[in-house]
Design a protein around this motif. Structure first.
Motif, PDB file in Angstrom:
ATOM      1  N   TYR A 156       0.755  -1.189  -0.179  1.00  0.00           N
ATOM      2  CA  TYR A 156       0.221  -0.174  -0.129  1.00  0.00           C
ATOM      3  C   TYR A 156       0.439   1.347  -0.277  1.00  0.00           C
ATOM      4  N   LEU A 157       0.272   2.315  -0.391  1.00  0.00           N
ATOM      5  CA  LEU A 157       0.748   4.227  -0.563  1.00  0.00           C
ATOM      6  C   LEU A 157       1.878   3.666   0.882  1.00  0.00           C
ATOM      7  N   GLN A 158       2.157   3.801   2.235  1.00  0.00           N
ATOM      8  CA  GLN A 158       2.645   4.238   2.729  1.00  0.00           C
ATOM      9  C   GLN A 158       3.752   3.385   3.072  1.00  0.00           C
ATOM     10  N   LEU A 159       3.618   1.844   2.643  1.00  0.00           N
ATOM     11  CA  LEU A 159       5.028   1.365   2.134  1.00  0.00           C
ATOM     12  C   LEU A 159       5.641   1.530   1.454  1.00  0.00           C
ATOM     13  N   MET A 160       5.638   2.281   0.494  1.00  0.00           N
ATOM     14  CA  MET A 160       6.375   2.314  -0.793  1.00  0.00           C
ATOM     15  C   MET A 160       7.857   3.039  -0.234  1.00  0.00           C
ATOM     16  N   THR A 161       9.271   2.866  -1.238  1.00  0.00           N
ATOM     17  CA  THR A 161      10.517   3.593  -0.807  1.00  0.00           C
ATOM     18  C   THR A 161      10.095   4.702  -1.932  1.00  0.00           C
ATOM     19  N   PRO A 162      10.229   6.090  -1.591  1.00  0.00           N
ATOM     20  CA  PRO A 162      10.599   7.406  -2.294  1.00  0.00           C
ATOM     21  C   PRO A 162      11.754   6.676  -3.379  1.00  0.00           C
TER      22      PRO A 162
END
Length: 457
Positions: A332-338
């Motif tokens: 999900y979105l908040q687990l993605m790495t920038p």
């Protein structure tokens, strides 16, 4: 002076031998065949992407004129006389060398029956020119250090993928005139042929998944967002037979397969996770096996540290295999790495960057991207609102559609016995339709699936 000298412009002589890959004879033969036989126009148009596949500008003009005339009526008249008249009306007849050049094209056809073969030669040369242009741009960017190495590589991959799939990043038709007939066709069809549905008929009455949309689905921890994402992707891949990609940072491949198998076979999820199946379970698994064993178009990517760049690369890989994704689910979105994550960076800014990146992916590939997102802890026990997303307020701004998932509770926070086994999908934002609608679904967590109730609120 020969007729050839009169009809060939200056740039078609010595300079042509040093030009990028093209085949003048094949281009002439294709256009001549189209002037001789209307029956070859559709097969040729199916091979060529557009007029830009022709290297010579006057051949582009003739091809565009023929296809415009062909599309203009149910019984078009295509020959040297009608095409010359159209070119005269548009002021382009002199540019292509006059009406005599159209007769030269007809005389250049070895065999009308081989027209599609000539078209394939033109398409091949056009792709080679695209590859050369992509490498030229990449070389220029590298020599000037205008971008970072990663950005240059990413841009080069985009250009090369365009060459591989027959698309282009430079020839874009944006005018109302270009778009009008396609829009009328959609109106006559009664639906947008590019839009996707969901497996829940009540939700389909409110939300339509369109190309270029970022659809954000929010829920509390354990609120069912991963389940919804897998159900939706499975519907597109298995029921609608369109390629789907699930990029999961929440679960590994084995757990994803267990959830998918539970939803498709009706075997209790816990038994699949623990690998404790009885005979009746195995019978259900075997019944679902052909459907899942042949799901080559359903990609589950559980690579560690997924970034926007890695998801884009996976999408390009799918396109290169002939299965460009019709939908992407990011879980999900908040687990993605920038990209280029920095120590002590502001997490809200990072999540905003990720949200915007997913939106740009949707627009770049012209597909709906489903971003699953988590709520703040403060949203627990009450009906959620769009400001409840964890770490970012940019999600609301970037999303075309926002769906909030909510398990009905009593005022004291206990489960509502009257609505046991239900979950609400709250359409909190919907740029192309009604918002504020609440769609109740049946929550079958033990089978890892949601079911439509056949009614909406």
């Amino acid at each position: 002076m020969t007729e050839h000298d009169m009809t060939e412009p200056d740039w078609a002589s010595e300079a042509e031998t040093n030009a990028p890959p093209h085949d003048r004879e094949a281009e002439m033969a294709v256009l001549g065949a189209m002037l001789l036989s209307r029956s070859v126009i559709d097969p040729i148009a199916a091979i060529l992407s557009d007029a830009a596949d022709f290297y010579m500008p006057r051949h582009q003009t003739v091809y565009r004129t023929i296809t415009d005339l062909y599309a203009r009526s149910r019984d078009p008249k295509i020959d040297t006389i009608t095409v010359a008249a159209e070119l005269l009306a548009t002021g382009e007849l002199a540019k292509i060398g006059g009406a005599a050049y159209l007769h030269t094209l007809v005389a250049a056809v070895p065999a009308v029956s081989s027209a599609t073969y000539y078209a394939e030669i033109i398409r091949e040369r056009a792709q080679l020119r695209t590859v050369l242009e992509a490498t030229r741009r990449a070389t220029s960017r590298a020599l000037t250090a205008a971008l970072t190495a990663a950005e240059i590589l990413d841009a080069a991959m985009a250009d090369l993928q365009a060459a591989a799939t027959g698309t282009t990043t430079t020839d874009v038709r944006l005018s109302v005139s270009d778009r009008w007939m396609g829009f009328v066709d959609e109106l006559e069809a009664g639906a947008d042929p590019r839009a996707l549905d969901t497996p829940w008929m009540d939700l389909n009455e409110v939300v339509e998944l369109k190309p270029g949309q970022l659809v954000t689905v929010g829920a509390a921890t354990g609120g069912g967002k991963s389940l919804l994402g897998m159900n939706l992707a499975a519907h597109i891949a298995l029921t609608r037979s369109k390629p789907a990609l699930v990029a999961s940072m929440e679960m590994g491949g084995s757990e994803l397969m267990a959830r998918l198998t539970a939803a498709e076979s009706g075997v209790v999820l816990d038994r699949l996770i623990r690998r404790r199946l009885d005979q009746s379970d195995w019978e259900k698994v075997f019944k679902a096996a052909p459907r899942l064993q042949n799901a080559h178009n359903f990609i589950l990517d559980d690579s560690p540290n997924l970034t926007i760049g890695k998801i884009r690369a996976r999408m390009r890989w799918m396109a290169s295999t002939g299965n460009p994704p019709a939908i992407v689910v990011a879980d999900y979105l908040q687990l993605m790495t920038p990209e280029n994550a920095k120590p002590n960076a502001n997490r809200a800014n990072e999540v905003a960057e990720l949200s915007r990146g997913l939106k740009l992916l949707a627009m770049e590939f012209e597909i709906p991207v489903i971003a699953l997102a988590q709520f703040n802890r403060g949203a627990a026990g009450r009906q959620p609102v769009v400001t409840d997303f964890k770490d970012s307020s940019a999600i609301e701004q970037d999303s075309n559609v926002i769906v909030l998932m909510h398990r009905p509770l009593n005022e004291d926070g206990t489960a509502d016995d009257n609505r046991a086994g239900e979950i609400d999908l709250i359409v909190a934002k919907n740029r192309n339709g009604a918002s504020g609608r609440v769609i109740p679904l049946i929550f079958q967590g033990h089978y890892a699936r949601l079911r439509s109730m056949g009614r909406g609120i």
